[in-house]
Design an enzyme around this catalytic site. Structure first.
Site, short mmCIF file in Angstrom:
data_model
loop_
_atom_site.label_atom_id
_atom_site.label_comp_id
_atom_site.label_asym_id
_atom_site.label_seq_id
_atom_site.Cartn_x
_atom_site.Cartn_y
_atom_site.Cartn_z
CE1 TYR A 46 -4.31 0.88 -0.25
CE2 TYR A 46 -4.40 -1.38 0.54
CZ TYR A 46 -5.00 -0.30 -0.07
OH TYR A 46 -6.29 -0.39 -0.52
CD GLU A 48 -4.93 5.15 0.84
OE1 GLU A 48 -4.92 5.95 1.79
OE2 GLU A 48 -5.88 4.39 0.60
CG ASP A 199 -7.66 10.47 -24.23
OD1 ASP A 199 -6.65 9.73 -24.23
OD2 ASP A 199 -8.80 10.07 -23.90
CB THR A 225 -4.18 3.96 -22.09
OG1 THR A 225 -3.98 4.04 -23.51
CG2 THR A 225 -5.63 4.28 -21.78
CE LYS A 228 -6.63 2.09 -25.14
NZ LYS A 228 -7.64 3.16 -25.21
NE ARG A 234 -6.55 -3.43 -19.52
CZ ARG A 234 -6.67 -3.69 -20.82
NH1 ARG A 234 -5.99 -4.66 -21.37
NH2 ARG A 234 -7.47 -2.97 -21.56
C1 LIG Z 1 -8.68 3.48 -24.37
C2 LIG Z 1 -9.04 4.91 -24.21
C3 LIG Z 1 -9.42 5.43 -22.97
C4 LIG Z 1 -9.75 4.59 -21.76
O1 LIG Z 1 -8.86 3.71 -21.34
P1 LIG Z 1 -9.27 2.50 -20.36
O2 LIG Z 1 -7.93 2.09 -19.85
O3 LIG Z 1 -9.93 1.50 -21.22
O4 LIG Z 1 -10.16 3.04 -19.30
C5 LIG Z 1 -9.63 6.80 -22.88
N1 LIG Z 1 -9.49 7.59 -23.95
C6 LIG Z 1 -9.16 7.11 -25.16
C7 LIG Z 1 -9.03 8.07 -26.31
C8 LIG Z 1 -8.92 5.76 -25.33
O5 LIG Z 1 -8.62 5.32 -26.54
#
Ligand SMILES: *Cc1c(COP(=O)(O)O)cnc(C)c1O
Length: 416
Positions: A46, A48, A199, A225, A228, A234
């Protein structure tokens, strides 16, 4: 593993991954080193709070791990020392969705307006869709793409921003196959004194390796993220520009506001094993090899698009300059659901997707979305993309069974 039931399920899933072609653009295959960090005893801890300011004892190594992860993140995206002093990064978000929620919580008072791309034209649920908390807690204003070109129309976005005066504008999408002009988005944000949040979840790897323009010279906040195109575990990261003019005008320390929104605003203890695995991935992402990899991803998706077009398929917006493309299957008389189901029966994993101005319902839309990050990780190049395009065409246009051929191709490009 002594849990035989679970072990056999994991083995089955590993086999599925090995024997199928993964064309889902948001998926990838991580290295053994990433898996090792993810499966380490760091998960027991933990922590925090933030490095140097924790609510629990025993964090001397965890502090070093989180700081290492932050330093690697800044270094990867900001080449100049001077630049990475301007930026702060939070590596604790559990995933992309809570990261986006944290930014909104930090910068936009609930009930007020922010702007993002519509889900059915390529935006993400967390960009204000009505079923998402982001669409319930704030007033989401949505822009789309141009009906003719299927590209972003910056004049229209500016006009909408002037009319609605959102506090924050999101650029960065999940199903838009083209590069984004961040400079134009900056001008739009400046025209209405809004924050610009990029994003880059989908194309962050391309930015890191120089295969997509960087949002960092223009954005106030960048979320991504880690699982990807960055090929990590993740998770997610939030970068904030300490010298943001919008923040100065609003007299807000956005780095502090975002940190507070992540913890204690939304989350409790960070997933330390996940942060360590992100640090491992970020080191891999800084290599020459990764740079070559992301350029190959783009070459592959362009090769895939070209071959599909040659076979008579319509590619949304006429092509791609990223890792993904949208195929209009309805134009050839097939629904998106039927197309993705048929492909799956043949060992080709893709997802159904709406196309701009789709006249079909979201559960059975007009398109499928195809991406090349995972196949490129397996070592496939343009030559194999032509073969894969042929498989897709054989399945969808000729109703042929290609399962055995797909398995054979998979065996030639094993997962490490
Ligand atoms: C995949 C994605 C997210 C969310 O990611 P998670 O890990 O699935 O919650 C947010 N914004 C965009 C543009 C994404 O492609």
């Amino acid at each position: 593993m002594s849990d035989k039931i679970l072990e056999s399920l994991i083995r089955a899933e590993i086999r599925r991954q090995k024997e199928t072609l993964d064309l889902i653009p948001s998926e990838n295959i991580v290295s053994h080193n990433v898996l090792a960090a993810l499966g380490s005893p760091l998960t027991n801890k933990y922590a925090e709070g933030y490095p140097g300011a924790r609510y629990y004892g025993g964090n001397q190594y965890v502090d070093q791990i989180e700081n290492l992860c932050r330093a690697r993140a800044l270094k990867l995206f900001l080449r100049q020392q001077a630049d990475y002093k301007k930026w702060s990064v939070n590596v604790q978000p559990y995933s992309g969705s809570p990261a986006n929620l944290a930014v909104l919580l930090a910068l936009v008072p609930t009930g007020e307006k922010f702007m993002g791309m519509r889900l059915d034209m390529g935006g993400h649920l967390t960009h204000g869709h009505k079923v998402s908390a982001t669409g319930k807690l704030w007033q989401a204003i949505h822009y789309g793409v141009d009906e003719k070109t299927e590209l972003l129309n910056y004049e229209n976005i500016l006009r909408l921003a002037r009319k609605e005066r959102p506090k924050l504008i999101i650029a960065g999408f999940t199903a838009y196959p083209r590069q984004i002009d961040f400079k134009k988005f900056r001008r739009i944000a400046d025209a209405v004194h809004a924050y610009l949040m990029v994003d880059m979840s989908h194309f962050a790897g391309l930015v890191a390796g120089g295969a997509h323009p960087s949002p960092f010279p223009y954005a106030d906040v960048v979320t991504t993220t880690t699982h990807k195109t960055l090929r990590g575990p993740r998770g997610a990261m939030i970068f904030t520009n300490r010298e943001s003019r919008t923040a100065n005008r609003n007299k807000v320390d956005i780095a502090k506001a975002v940190d507070k929104a992540v913890f204690p605003g939304l989350q409790g203890g960070p997933h330390v094993n996940q942060i360590a695995a992100t640090a491992v991935a970020l080191k891999e992402d800084a290599t020459q090899q990764f740079k070559k990899y992301v350029h190959q991803i783009v070459k592959n998706s362009q090769a895939l698009a070209r071959e599909l077009q040659r076979l008579g398929w319509r590619v949304v917006s006429g092509g791609t300059d990223t890792h993904l493309l949208l195929l209009d299957v309805a134009e050839r008389g097939i629904g998106g659901k039927e197309a993705s189901d048929k492909l799956e029966q043949n060992g080709i994993i893709a997802n159904k997707n709406t196309i701009p101005y789709d006249h079909r319902p979201p559960m059975d839309p007009s398109g499928i979305r195809l991406g090349t990050p995972a196949l490129t990780t397996r070592g496939m190049k343009e030559k194999e993309m032509k073969i894969v395009a042929g498989f897709i065409n054989d399945v969808l246009a000729k109703n042929e069974n290609v399962l055995a051929l797909v398995k054979k191709l998979c065996r030639k490009f094993p997962i490490e």
